[in-house]
Design an enzyme around this catalytic site. Sequence first.
Site, PDB file in Angstrom:
ATOM      1  N   GLU A  64       0.848  -1.208   0.000  1.00 53.07           N
ATOM      2  CA  GLU A  64       0.000   0.000   0.000  1.00 53.07           C
ATOM      3  C   GLU A  64       0.881   1.255   0.000  1.00 53.07           C
ATOM      4  OE1 GLU A  64      -1.197   2.984   2.881  1.00 53.07           O
ATOM      5  OE2 GLU A  64      -2.002   1.160   3.784  1.00 53.07           O
ATOM      6  N   GLU A 137      10.326   1.417   2.091  1.00 54.39           N
ATOM      7  CA  GLU A 137       9.000   1.365   2.726  1.00 54.39           C
ATOM      8  C   GLU A 137       8.852   0.150   3.644  1.00 54.39           C
ATOM      9  OE1 GLU A 137       6.806   3.854   2.472  1.00 54.39           O
ATOM     10  OE2 GLU A 137       8.305   4.878   1.225  1.00 54.39           O
TER      11      GLU A 137
HETATM   12 ZN   LIG Z   1       1.277   2.627   7.024  1.00 55.41          ZN
END
Ligand SMILES: [Zn+2]
Length: 295
Positions: A64, A137
Amino acid sequence: MSHPAFELVRDERFAEINSQALLYKHKKTGAEVLSLVNDDENKVFGITFKTPPEDSTGIAHILEHSVLCGSQKYPVKKPFVELLKGSMHTFLNAMTYPDKTAYPVASQNLKDFYNLVDVYLDAVLFPLISEDTFEQEGWHYELESADAPLVYKGVVFNEMKGVYSSPDSVMHTLSQNALYPDTTYGKSSGGDPKVIPELTYEQFKRFHQTYYHPSNARVVFSGDDAPEQRLAILDDYFSRFDRIAVDAEVKLQPRWNAPRQVSGTYAGAIDPEKRRDGMVTVNWMIDPRKIAKKR
Ligand SMILES: [Zn+2]
């Protein structure tokens, strides 16, 4: 309000929300589209994929974050940040749930709205998701100096370390995982910092290929924008895919014969005045078959 690439499945009027609700299926890929036509100047778009994780590596959560770090048409490092700066959006976010990932946006300005929809569609369907992005990330090793200890870092890794140090979050996660141990709800979709470093780049890429596909997508539009244009925008993206079979179904948790008890620990105290304190919760799984019978 039709388009040759879509089949109209249902057409209903909902007085409560003053909307015409049109449900479509994209003929080529099977993507489902709910198009709400009303006079709301606040135009809303959302695309959601079923993303049930099989482990607690935070794979859906890291993805995401990562799809919003550049796509084929928008190869900038942080299109999300750029969007926030220049856009007139009234809502813009992305959320990972235990079984799905949602990308909703809203704007009152039509041009801005179309732009947001395009950036989001390109981000989820054609992201760059490089190995660098995965490490940034997700997780990577970091060494501050030659004699410093080797540590894990990463945006999601750090975020989840915070979540896992909050007593309330620990309790919530433990309750949910304990109630549905044999299903995807038995895993931590956000990612357990102890498990996140087990995730590989190959698994991460495969997760995107498996679930981020129009055949596994549900789209919703709402507002006073032209409904035909919605379908045209979607077909522009979806027609580049062929239909695939996606197994994203979440099975029901088998029932138990007796109550179960679990316990866990959290860092620090809830009340700093007390040196020892804890929390207790009682949870029930509601059997959907029993509810269905009573209707
Ligand atoms: Zn997050």
